[in-house]
Design a protein around this motif. Structure first.
Motif, short mmCIF file in Angstrom:
data_model
loop_
_atom_site.label_atom_id
_atom_site.label_comp_id
_atom_site.label_asym_id
_atom_site.label_seq_id
_atom_site.Cartn_x
_atom_site.Cartn_y
_atom_site.Cartn_z
N ILE A 288 0.86 -1.14 -0.03
CA ILE A 288 0.00 -0.04 -0.12
C ILE A 288 0.86 1.34 0.19
O ILE A 288 1.77 1.38 0.93
CB ILE A 288 -1.07 0.18 1.35
CG1 ILE A 288 -2.00 -1.01 0.98
CG2 ILE A 288 -1.43 1.51 1.36
CD1 ILE A 288 -2.78 -1.03 2.46
N ILE B 252 1.25 5.32 0.83
CA ILE B 252 0.76 6.63 1.45
C ILE B 252 1.59 7.72 0.90
O ILE B 252 2.90 7.67 1.01
CB ILE B 252 0.82 6.34 3.03
CG1 ILE B 252 -0.02 5.11 3.53
CG2 ILE B 252 0.40 7.67 3.56
CD1 ILE B 252 0.57 4.20 3.47
N MET C 4 -3.52 -0.35 -3.52
CA MET C 4 -4.03 0.87 -3.08
C MET C 4 -3.14 1.98 -2.71
O MET C 4 -1.99 1.94 -2.27
CB MET C 4 -4.79 0.36 -1.65
CG MET C 4 -5.95 -0.40 -1.78
SD MET C 4 -6.99 -0.70 -0.37
CE MET C 4 -5.92 -1.88 0.53
N TYR D 207 -3.17 5.90 -1.08
CA TYR D 207 -3.70 6.87 -0.02
C TYR D 207 -3.13 8.20 -0.02
O TYR D 207 -1.67 8.13 0.07
CB TYR D 207 -3.76 6.50 1.31
CG TYR D 207 -4.76 5.30 1.43
CD1 TYR D 207 -6.15 5.33 1.89
CD2 TYR D 207 -4.45 3.83 1.17
CE1 TYR D 207 -7.11 4.50 1.90
CE2 TYR D 207 -5.56 2.88 1.33
CZ TYR D 207 -6.62 3.06 1.62
OH TYR D 207 -7.72 2.10 1.77
N ASP E 264 -2.19 11.80 1.97
CA ASP E 264 -2.03 12.37 3.08
C ASP E 264 -1.87 13.81 2.92
O ASP E 264 -0.83 14.25 2.71
CB ASP E 264 -0.93 11.42 4.06
CG ASP E 264 -0.92 12.16 5.31
OD1 ASP E 264 -2.05 12.97 5.92
OD2 ASP E 264 0.17 12.06 6.05
N LEU F 279 -7.48 10.21 5.39
CA LEU F 279 -6.75 9.87 4.28
C LEU F 279 -7.90 9.68 3.27
O LEU F 279 -8.96 9.61 3.27
CB LEU F 279 -5.89 8.42 4.40
CG LEU F 279 -5.05 8.44 5.47
CD1 LEU F 279 -4.51 6.99 5.66
CD2 LEU F 279 -3.83 9.29 5.10
N TRP F 280 -7.23 10.07 1.79
CA TRP F 280 -8.05 9.81 0.64
C TRP F 280 -7.44 8.68 -0.22
O TRP F 280 -6.34 9.10 -0.69
CB TRP F 280 -7.94 11.39 -0.14
CG TRP F 280 -8.79 12.11 0.79
CD1 TRP F 280 -8.48 13.23 1.32
CD2 TRP F 280 -10.15 12.63 0.72
NE1 TRP F 280 -9.51 13.95 2.11
CE2 TRP F 280 -10.51 13.40 1.42
CE3 TRP F 280 -11.36 11.94 0.09
CZ2 TRP F 280 -11.85 13.96 1.76
CZ3 TRP F 280 -12.82 12.45 0.09
CH2 TRP F 280 -13.11 13.32 0.89
N ARG F 281 -8.18 7.81 -0.32
CA ARG F 281 -7.90 6.62 -1.39
C ARG F 281 -8.00 7.27 -2.78
O ARG F 281 -9.37 7.62 -2.92
CB ARG F 281 -8.48 5.35 -1.15
CG ARG F 281 -8.16 4.25 -2.05
CD ARG F 281 -8.71 2.98 -1.99
NE ARG F 281 -8.24 2.16 -3.15
CZ ARG F 281 -8.93 0.92 -3.34
NH1 ARG F 281 -9.90 0.31 -2.40
NH2 ARG F 281 -8.42 -0.09 -4.17
N VAL G 191 -12.46 9.62 -5.42
CA VAL G 191 -11.25 9.23 -4.30
C VAL G 191 -12.47 8.81 -3.03
O VAL G 191 -13.59 9.37 -3.04
CB VAL G 191 -10.72 10.67 -3.70
CG1 VAL G 191 -9.65 11.09 -4.67
CG2 VAL G 191 -11.63 11.75 -3.38
N LYS H 40 -7.57 8.50 9.28
CA LYS H 40 -6.27 7.87 9.64
C LYS H 40 -6.10 6.93 10.72
O LYS H 40 -5.43 5.93 10.69
CB LYS H 40 -5.13 8.94 9.73
CG LYS H 40 -3.93 8.72 9.59
CD LYS H 40 -3.01 10.01 9.79
CE LYS H 40 -3.25 11.06 9.01
NZ LYS H 40 -2.30 12.04 8.92
N PHE I 190 -7.54 3.51 9.56
CA PHE I 190 -6.29 2.93 8.37
C PHE I 190 -5.28 2.20 9.33
O PHE I 190 -4.90 1.05 9.25
CB PHE I 190 -5.87 3.83 7.63
CG PHE I 190 -4.42 3.35 6.65
CD1 PHE I 190 -4.97 2.69 5.41
CD2 PHE I 190 -3.37 3.65 7.01
CE1 PHE I 190 -3.88 2.22 4.81
CE2 PHE I 190 -2.47 3.26 6.38
CZ PHE I 190 -2.68 2.62 5.02
#
Length: 219
Positions: free
Chosen positions: A119, A121, A169, A171, A173, A179-181, A194, A199, A202
């Motif tokens: 993932i 970030i 994925m 995300y 920040d 958080l916005w995926r 999105v 957070k 997550f």
């Protein structure tokens, strides 16, 4: 790097310490100046991992959400013997990469293939205007379960475009509690979707080895 081995233990950089790299076993020296964050550096000045980037407080703050034994884990491909340092690798086998600097699509693809269960970030505050452009472009919601918003990108930066082709994925920040995926993004139309997630939620899911949850809009 945040850690090196000193007498067989992972230790953070402190003045005058000498250590051993957790990835290549070469000698490390502690860099403890007044400007840059305290860190370890290879004595030879050549980092053993070409994917490594200079750390910021943002990196450190993210790493500190996880146990020391999960941070800066040397990951080796058994077939090729290629070796890289994961920012965080949980005991459940999930790799988290905290990305601040620009990265090419080719390197994004290479890392995803190398780590597999990964993932991203991404630091949304690398450019001072990106957060404002992101908030300006939000509209919706366009879906309630899972909750998703339309995003239109008006800025010059390629923040969304750079991650549009990721197979895992991603995300974003922006320094908030959310958080916005990045669900999808069309680089030609400069629109996408999105999904928000706290957070805290997550981090809890990563710590517990759960599938990363999604937010829903209550009726």
């Amino acid at each position: 790097m945040k850690y090196a081995k000193v007498n067989g233990k992972k230790v953070e950089a402190k003045p005058k310490l000498r250590g051993i790299c957790t990835n290549c076993s070469q000698e490390m020296v502690a860099k403890c100046g007044r400007v840059k964050i305290w860190h370890w550096a290879h004595k030879s000045r050549l980092h053993c991992d070409p994917w490594w980037e200079s750390e910021t407080e943002w990196h450190r703050n993210w790493k500190n959400n996880f146990p020391v034994e999960w941070q800066e884990i040397s990951h080796k491909d058994k077939a090729s013997n290629e070796r890289h340092i994961a920012d965080v690798k949980t005991s459940h086998g999930l790799v988290l990469e905290f990305q601040h600097s620009l990265i090419s699509p080719a390197e994004v693809e290479s890392r995803e293939q190398f780590y597999g269960n990964l993932i991203w970030i991404v630091d949304g505050n690398r450019s001072e205007l990106d957060k404002g452009h992101f908030n300006l472009g939000l509209s919706g919601p366009i879906q309630k379960d899972p909750l998703a918003y339309q995003i239109s990108w008006y800025g010059r930066s390629r923040l969304l475009q750079n991650w549009a082709e990721s197979k895992v994925m991603v995300y974003l920040d922006f320094g908030d509690e959310i958080l916005w995926r990045l669900v999808l993004y069309n680089s030609q139309k400069k629109t996408g979707a999105v999904g928000p997630l706290s957070k805290k939620a997550f981090i809890e899911d990563c710590l517990n080895g759960y599938p990363i949850r999604v937010s829903k809009l209550e009726e």
